[in-house]
Motif scaffolding. Sequence first.
Motif: not given
Length: 598
Positions: A107, A111-112, A115, A142-143, A146, A157, A192, A194
């Motif tokens: 991860g 994540e926020k 991409y 994890c991330w 996604q 996500n 997380r 997301t």
Amino acid sequence: MPVIIPKDLVGEDVLEREQIFIIGENRAQTQDIRPIKIAIVNLMPKKEETEIQFLRMLSNTALQIDLDLIRMGSHQSKNTEMEHLNKFYKTYDEIKNNKYDAMIITGAPVEKLEYENIKYWQELKNILEFAKTNVYSTMFICWAAQAALYYYYGIKNEVVDGKIFGVFEYEKLEEDKLLKGFDDEFLVPQSRHTYVKEKEVRKHSDLKILASREDTGVGLVTTRDNRFIFSFGHWEYDRETLHSEYIRDLEKGLEVSVPRNYYKDDTPEKGINVKWRSAGNLFFSNWINYCVYQVTPFHLEEIQQKNVSKFGGTSLSDAKQFSKVKNIILSEDDRGVIVVSAPGKRSNEDEKVTDLLIKTSDLKKRQEKINKILANLKRELNICNFEISKVLETVKKRFEDISLDLNLNEDIYLEIEECFKDIEDSRDPDFIISRGEYLNAKLMAKYLDYEFIDALELIAFDEAGEINVEESQSNIREKIKLNKKYVVPGFYGKDLSGNVKTFNRGGSDFTGSIIASALDSNIYENWTDVDGVMTSDPRKDNNAKTIPSLKYSELAKIIDDGAEVYQKDAIAPVMEKNITIKFLNTNSPDSKGTVVKD
């Protein structure tokens, strides 16, 4: 078994404290074991902490693992010394020509972000593309899970209102080798902001959801072939990891809830209650064992043994199928003994050759009775003669068509003609019924330019009509030489009088099993028209799935329960020698099939 790591990556005191079993590169090279080559793409800020976590999980497996640590060359880490990164890590450019048994992509605290706005997104895309063709099985954490679902499947996500934070209980939604030995419910740490909705994943038939919750989204997803595993949780987390994150967020003044189901009675002052470690260790062990070690190739070039491959009737139903079988046989040089059944159905409306020959035998019996009946039944006798001729002409044409389509020389037509004269003259049911395997083996031997050995020379029956295993195996070892290649008809052998004696239906399984046992084969391949042993009949159940692995006893139980997948008596010869049985699909030779062993 140990993990092979570079010298000085982790201090000896840490290794001892964490109970991580490692081995030096020099010592590893002197052991007669092929290590499993694994890459860890470490995207976490505190890389040394993450290294320890994954080393602990990987060192619990009963295999030797050779490790490469990968970092993003396009991103400068702020939490790990450059000296450490330069000494122990490689970049994508340094490993892009490598091959790995497995890869883990961790991860990352991004994540926020969109991409495309992540600084190292292009480099990570290169690695995701690399994993498709250069890694056998990749686990995304994890991330990264996604990001991989987004890259490979276009699944986006979504941000949750409150952080998914704590230890969450999941129900096992489907059986899978990754969850072998798991209870129906298991616990996974989560941290997380997301999540990915279950309905978005279910749009893709290649993906299989093993765990999911409404409040966390999918928790564990895998491709049907286990080449990609998407794990949204953190089984690798230490006892203190969630606590450290909780304290860090509090000190930053962030609005954060107490991590769920993590502290005793959800009260930080009462201490941490670790309850995810056993499931995590089992998960990583299952991944390495069933999804990597047991399915990646390990070439034993110095062992010269013949493998026996049996092809069922559907695999050899016409010339096109013969061509497929030839390609399969010649694709592996050690497929030295080929056991064949008679031609099977070419379509649902077609009939198997053995069924037609059984019909011929039945008609022969009827013919013999009619010959004893008085003159007023001669009309029925004539009808029977006509039916026999018609059926035999149908069978004969099958073999002639195969020979013609394969451009076999004219000698084979003489053998076909002679064989059918023998059928017409015979009153022996076993002889008549066995001619399907006999002629199919003749054709395959001509097609492959292999030597034909009649099963009469190999398989012996005793006075009770049972297989004389000792005599049969002696014949096999005497007749089948290591430096030659053969085609053998299945389904029959020779009784004490030298006459043909057939097995029960499916007897070609027994023929191949006895030969494999006599030759001490590594593998006994059983090729049919399905992708292995199925959970139910695929002709009746569209949701039938392939069972990836079985024990001999489990296979026997499936047969006892009514599945017509294999002749039960054929299990014993290979089981006694611990020979692996592989059920494979002639029409899909790249499928993994079902592996049977103890």
